[in-house]
Design a protein around this motif. Structure first.
Motif, PDB file in Angstrom:
ATOM      1  N   THR A  89       0.827  -1.202   0.000  1.00 38.46           N
ATOM      2  CA  THR A  89       0.000   0.000   0.000  1.00 38.46           C
ATOM      3  C   THR A  89       0.863   1.255   0.000  1.00 38.46           C
ATOM      4  OG1 THR A  89      -1.713  -1.202   1.193  1.00 38.46           O
ATOM      5  CG2 THR A  89      -1.878   1.197   1.168  1.00 38.46           C
ATOM      6  N   HIS A  90       1.661   1.422   1.067  1.00 39.48           N
ATOM      7  CA  HIS A  90       2.459   2.639   1.192  1.00 39.48           C
ATOM      8  C   HIS A  90       3.500   2.747   0.095  1.00 39.48           C
ATOM      9  CE1 HIS A  90       0.628   3.715   5.006  1.00 39.48           C
ATOM     10  NE2 HIS A  90       0.818   2.468   5.436  1.00 39.48           N
ATOM     11  N   ASN A 132       0.304 -11.689  -1.516  1.00 37.54           N
ATOM     12  CA  ASN A 132      -0.788 -10.727  -1.675  1.00 37.54           C
ATOM     13  C   ASN A 132      -1.564 -10.966  -2.954  1.00 37.54           C
ATOM     14  OD1 ASN A 132      -0.581  -8.417   0.530  1.00 37.54           O
ATOM     15  ND2 ASN A 132       1.485  -9.091   0.039  1.00 37.54           N
ATOM     16  N   LEU A 133      -0.866 -11.437  -3.978  1.00 41.46           N
ATOM     17  CA  LEU A 133      -1.556 -11.763  -5.230  1.00 41.46           C
ATOM     18  C   LEU A 133      -2.501 -12.932  -5.032  1.00 41.46           C
ATOM     19  CD1 LEU A 133      -1.420 -10.705  -8.170  1.00 41.46           C
ATOM     20  CD2 LEU A 133       0.138 -12.573  -8.661  1.00 41.46           C
ATOM     21  N   GLN A 134      -2.072 -13.901  -4.219  1.00 39.99           N
ATOM     22  CA  GLN A 134      -2.909 -15.076  -3.970  1.00 39.99           C
ATOM     23  C   GLN A 134      -4.132 -14.722  -3.144  1.00 39.99           C
ATOM     24  OE1 GLN A 134      -0.769 -18.192  -2.050  1.00 39.99           O
ATOM     25  NE2 GLN A 134      -2.455 -19.669  -2.151  1.00 39.99           N
ATOM     26  N   SER A 135      -4.000 -13.728  -2.265  1.00 39.91           N
ATOM     27  CA  SER A 135      -5.138 -13.350  -1.428  1.00 39.91           C
ATOM     28  C   SER A 135      -6.266 -12.750  -2.248  1.00 39.91           C
ATOM     29  CB  SER A 135      -4.680 -12.350  -0.359  1.00 39.91           C
ATOM     30  OG  SER A 135      -4.232 -11.147  -0.968  1.00 39.91           O
ATOM     31  N   GLU A 151     -11.512   1.457 -12.088  1.00 42.28           N
ATOM     32  CA  GLU A 151     -10.813   2.285 -11.107  1.00 42.28           C
ATOM     33  C   GLU A 151     -10.817   1.643  -9.730  1.00 42.28           C
ATOM     34  OE1 GLU A 151      -8.387   5.363 -10.454  1.00 42.28           O
ATOM     35  OE2 GLU A 151      -9.410   4.976 -12.354  1.00 42.28           O
ATOM     36  N   LYS A 152     -11.919   0.967  -9.400  1.00 45.20           N
ATOM     37  CA  LYS A 152     -12.018   0.300  -8.098  1.00 45.20           C
ATOM     38  C   LYS A 152     -11.042  -0.858  -7.995  1.00 45.20           C
ATOM     39  CE  LYS A 152     -15.391  -1.782  -4.965  1.00 45.20           C
ATOM     40  NZ  LYS A 152     -16.806  -2.185  -4.783  1.00 45.20           N
ATOM     41  N   GLU A 153     -10.906  -1.607  -9.124  1.00 36.78           N
ATOM     42  CA  GLU A 153      -9.976  -2.732  -9.127  1.00 36.78           C
ATOM     43  C   GLU A 153      -8.536  -2.258  -9.006  1.00 36.78           C
ATOM     44  OE1 GLU A 153     -11.022  -4.587 -12.747  1.00 36.78           O
ATOM     45  OE2 GLU A 153     -12.387  -6.028 -11.832  1.00 36.78           O
ATOM     46  N   ARG A 154      -8.236  -1.112  -9.604  1.00 34.62           N
ATOM     47  CA  ARG A 154      -6.870  -0.605  -9.541  1.00 34.62           C
ATOM     48  C   ARG A 154      -6.462  -0.245  -8.113  1.00 34.62           C
ATOM     49  NH1 ARG A 154      -6.400   3.457 -14.766  1.00 34.62           N
ATOM     50  NH2 ARG A 154      -6.992   1.933 -16.359  1.00 34.62           N
ATOM     51  N   GLU A 155      -7.436   0.110  -7.288  1.00 36.39           N
ATOM     52  CA  GLU A 155      -7.132   0.512  -5.928  1.00 36.39           C
ATOM     53  C   GLU A 155      -7.034  -0.669  -4.982  1.00 36.39           C
ATOM     54  OE1 GLU A 155     -10.168   3.238  -4.925  1.00 36.39           O
ATOM     55  OE2 GLU A 155      -9.482   4.813  -6.290  1.00 36.39           O
ATOM     56  N   SER A 156      -7.445  -1.865  -5.401  1.00 35.75           N
ATOM     57  CA  SER A 156      -7.408  -3.021  -4.516  1.00 35.75           C
ATOM     58  C   SER A 156      -5.968  -3.461  -4.287  1.00 35.75           C
ATOM     59  CB  SER A 156      -8.222  -4.170  -5.106  1.00 35.75           C
ATOM     60  OG  SER A 156      -7.608  -4.637  -6.284  1.00 35.75           O
ATOM     61  N   PRO A 157      -5.664  -4.042  -3.113  1.00 39.96           N
ATOM     62  CA  PRO A 157      -4.285  -4.503  -2.834  1.00 39.96           C
ATOM     63  C   PRO A 157      -3.798  -5.525  -3.853  1.00 39.96           C
ATOM     64  CG  PRO A 157      -5.577  -4.438  -0.816  1.00 39.96           C
ATOM     65  CD  PRO A 157      -6.532  -4.177  -1.941  1.00 39.96           C
ATOM     66  N   ALA A 158      -4.686  -6.436  -4.277  1.00 45.18           N
ATOM     67  CA  ALA A 158      -4.267  -7.456  -5.245  1.00 45.18           C
ATOM     68  C   ALA A 158      -3.877  -6.824  -6.575  1.00 45.18           C
ATOM     69  CB  ALA A 158      -5.384  -8.474  -5.450  1.00 45.18           C
ATOM     70  N   GLU A 159      -4.655  -5.820  -6.996  1.00 41.73           N
ATOM     71  CA  GLU A 159      -4.342  -5.174  -8.266  1.00 41.73           C
ATOM     72  C   GLU A 159      -3.058  -4.357  -8.170  1.00 41.73           C
ATOM     73  OE1 GLU A 159      -4.794  -4.451 -12.224  1.00 41.73           O
ATOM     74  OE2 GLU A 159      -5.980  -5.771 -10.947  1.00 41.73           O
ATOM     75  N   LEU A 160      -2.867  -3.677  -7.043  1.00 47.17           N
ATOM     76  CA  LEU A 160      -1.616  -2.942  -6.851  1.00 47.17           C
ATOM     77  C   LEU A 160      -0.426  -3.891  -6.831  1.00 47.17           C
ATOM     78  CD1 LEU A 160      -2.710  -0.361  -4.136  1.00 47.17           C
ATOM     79  CD2 LEU A 160      -2.151   0.134  -6.509  1.00 47.17           C
ATOM     80  N   THR A 161      -0.615  -5.043  -6.201  1.00 50.10           N
ATOM     81  CA  THR A 161       0.463  -6.031  -6.150  1.00 50.10           C
ATOM     82  C   THR A 161       0.805  -6.538  -7.543  1.00 50.10           C
ATOM     83  OG1 THR A 161      -0.277  -6.733  -3.961  1.00 50.10           O
ATOM     84  CG2 THR A 161       1.167  -8.234  -5.152  1.00 50.10           C
TER      85      THR A 161
END
Length: 689
Positions: A89-90, A132-135, A151-161
């Protein structure tokens, strides 16, 4: 925090010491269960990373990774979440001023920071990303690129990962691919993720789409090596690795299998054989039988997956290489009772190699088709690889067709195969030169059927005429030259009226309608080479080549065999002479002619042809642009040189005539020689041919 940030920005060289201090404090606070100070240290480190513009943050990043590792290894879920959020995230926020992906981009952008690709760092970064990708496995990427995500998917941790993982892989150089892929393989092993296949396939889809295309073969080689390392694992694990190989081969660009093409197929065939052995013996260990339970249906599924993967790899190869791979596979797979030669008749599956557009079923029988458009043939322009293939092997194919037609044992299935072969060559491998040669072969077949020297049965003569007429009817329509089509049509019409036994409709049937003897054919019943040459010459075809009757040429094997026999004869003669010669010791041994010498001679012939073309071009250019005086001087010098060579030849070939005493004595008591032309000399019968 403000003072610390200002100090770090003012003196960036102090960042390494700041990071080392924070890492030491965090380790101590974790050990003392002072979790509040742990959170403060991580927050301070995160804010420094977001605010720092310095490129030399190598050791600072290393301190950050140590802190994240310490948190992930703690037994407190809250600390694990804190470390995970810090990475995903950070450090992956896109609102940094440089619009970069945190640690990954900050490090890989700097050419001096190469040690992030070291195994000790990749072993920490990649498993964290995969965890994190597996989660977020339920939200699988819907396209090779995440650009189409909402846009919502881009903000998810999995998508960022996933974006961070793609960024990391996309910037990996040739030497870093192995260090980036090995942790993925280990993670899938440690968490038993091969058996599910879904996550493993997803990971390697991300890898194959993210890395540079020229590096794809490195990933495939690592997967093959990992398959070897798991040769005694369960069938489901091996099947998962093979399934990933299948998907990776489909994504990889053409020819990405790498330089060791046969080694890829060798590895897959070896595992296919191992699977069959496991299925038959019921154990992974031949010594301690029964140590593991073998499930036959799982081994069968693995074998099917291996076969599909072999087909997928072969599909990425050029056509000329597929035949070599097929021969390699046939040599590796034992088939009980398989005869080394192809059967004399069959379903025609031996022509799958050149039938790329499924045209073969349309030529299963020989017939005269007035309009080939009803067949809906698929014809593409001949590729460069096909041109090279025909340049190398065309004469061998033509010779095969011609000699097979001469065989007295040839029956209807054989002629149908020859017709299919001619048709497929015309549509799949034909350029202008090949078309000309195929027409010459068809006319040579007609001459073969007319020849009185060939003791062929009447049926064979009629069958050859029928084959030639059917093929000329096809090739004339493929060339779309109206005058050529008209000539072929006129001959066929005349045969239908006067000699139907020269057409396939009366020959290739259950009860052929052929005469007992075949009368001499001439005139309008025959296809005229001069007429065809004239009409095709008007359309730009090579008239000189068309007017030359086809004669079967020797193949490379025949030439090598002939050279070998001649070489043996010469060697024998040299050996006899050397034994009878008193100067045997003074002679230097002749250069040995080996297979490599012959091979290099054949390969170099292409280069010699190119040099000859260039020399001719230079000569033409010289005569076009050079002044007259220079050309005249050049020709005069050549004439003088030619006269000198002729004088030398005359001097060598002219000998004195024989006389009773062996010499002629002049009136001055000196011996003289009277010159006699070589054509007046009398030679022994043994020397005259």
């Amino acid at each position: 925090m403000e003072k610390l940030t200002f100090y770090a920005l003012s003196a960036p060289e102090k960042l390494d010491r700041i990071g080392a201090y924070l890492s030491e404090r965090l380790s101590r606070d974790v050990a003392r269960h002072r979790y509040g100070y742990v959170c403060i240290a991580m927050e301070a480190l995160d804010q420094l990373l977001m605010a720092c513009h310095c490129q030399s943050i190598n050791l600072f990043v290393e301190s950050f990774l140590k802190m994240v590792r310490k948190l992930l290894e703690a037994d407190k879920p809250n600390l694990q979440i804190l470390g995970t959020n810090s990475v995903c995230t950070h450090c992956c926020m896109v609102n940094i001023k440089e619009n970069i992906h945190g640690v990954v981009r900050k490090t890989v952008n700097d050419e001096l920071q190469a040690n992030i690709w070291d195994p000790q760092h990749m072993d920490k970064i990649v498993p964290s990303l995969l965890f994190n990708l597996q989660s977020g496995e339920g939200t699988e990427s819907r396209s090779p690129s995440p650009l189409q995500a909402s846009e919502k998917e881009r903000e998810s941790p999995a998508e960022l990962t996933e974006r961070c993982f793609r960024e990391l892989l996309g910037r990996s150089a040739y030497g870093n691919i192995k260090n980036a892929v090995t942790p993925v393989l280990m993670h899938l092993d440690n968490h038993s993720l091969w058996e599910g296949k879904t996550f493993a396939v997803r990971c390697f889809k991300i890898i194959m789409y993210s890395i540079q295309s020229q590096h794809s073969h490195l990933v495939i080689q690592q997967l093959l090596g990992h398959l070897d390392a798991n040769s005694k694992s369960s069938a489901t694990v091996r099947a998962g690795i093979v399934e990933v190989l299948l998907e990776s081969a489909a994504i990889a660009a053409s020819g990405s299998v790498g330089p060791t093409v046969l080694e890829v197929f060798n590895t897959l065939l070896r595992h296919l054989r191992l699977s069959v052995d496991y299925e038959l013996t019921g154990s992974y260990d031949r010594i301690n039988i029964g140590t593991k339970i073998i499930k036959e249906h799982e081994e069968r599924q693995l074998q099917e997956a291996v076969i599909r993967t072999i087909g997928s790899f072969a599909n990425t190869l050029p056509t000329y290489q597929r035949s070599e791979v097929m021969l390699f596979i046939m040599g590796k797979v034992p088939i009980p009772g398989m005869h080394p030669t192809l059967p004399s008749t069959g379903s025609g599956t031996d022509l799958i190699l050149i039938d790329r557009h499924d045209n073969l079923p349309k030529f299963s029988t020989i017939s005269i088709i007035s309009d080939i458009s009803v067949l809906k043939l698929k014809v593409d322009k001949c590729s460069r690889q096909d041109n090279l293939f025909m340049k190398k092997h065309a004469q061998h194919l033509y010779r095969h067709i011609y000699l097979c037609s001469k065989e007295q044992s040839s029956m209807q299935p054989h002629f149908e195969k020859l017709y299919s072969l001619l048709a497929l060559i015309s549509m799949e491998l034909a350029n202008e030169e090949v078309v000309v040669d195929l027409i010459r072969v068809a006319l040579a077949l007609q001459d073969l059927a007319l020849s009185s020297e060939e003791m062929l049965p009447v049926y064979n003569r009629c069958a050859i005429h029928a084959l030639s007429s059917a093929y000329l009817n096809l090739i004339s329509q493929l060339t779309t030259v109206p005058a050529f089509c008209q000539h072929v049509h006129e001959v066929i019409e005349m045969r239908q009226k006067e000699s139907p036994y020269l057409l396939p409709e009366d020959v290739f049937i259950e009860n052929p309608k052929i005469p007992k003897t075949l009368e001499k054919l001439e005139g309008e019943l025959l296809f005229q080479q001069a007429k065809i040459t004239e009409v095709l010459g008007g359309s730009g075809y090579n008239t000189e080549r068309l007017a030359t009757p086809y004669v079967p040429q020797f193949t490379d094997e025949d030439r090598l065999s002939k050279r070998k026999s001649v070489g043996e004869t010469i060697s024998l003669q040299v050996e006899v002479e050397s034994r009878n010669s008193p100067e045997k010791e003074e002679r230097t041994p002749a250069e040995e002619i080996t297979f490599e010498t012959l091979k290099n001679t054949i390969v170099d012939s292409v280069g010699v042809e190119e040099q000859e073309k260039e020399r001719r071009r230079q000569v033409v250019e010289k005569f076009q642009k050079a002044p007259f005086e220079e050309i005249a001087a050049h020709c005069g010098a050549r004439a003088t040189m030619l006269q000198s060579k002729l004088n030398q030849i005359f001097e060598i070939t002219i000998r004195p005539p024989p006389s009773p005493s062996g010499t002629i004595t002049s009136s001055y008591g000196q011996t003289q020689s009277r010159s006699v032309p070589v054509y007046e000399m009398k030679f022994p019968d043994l020397c005259v041919y």
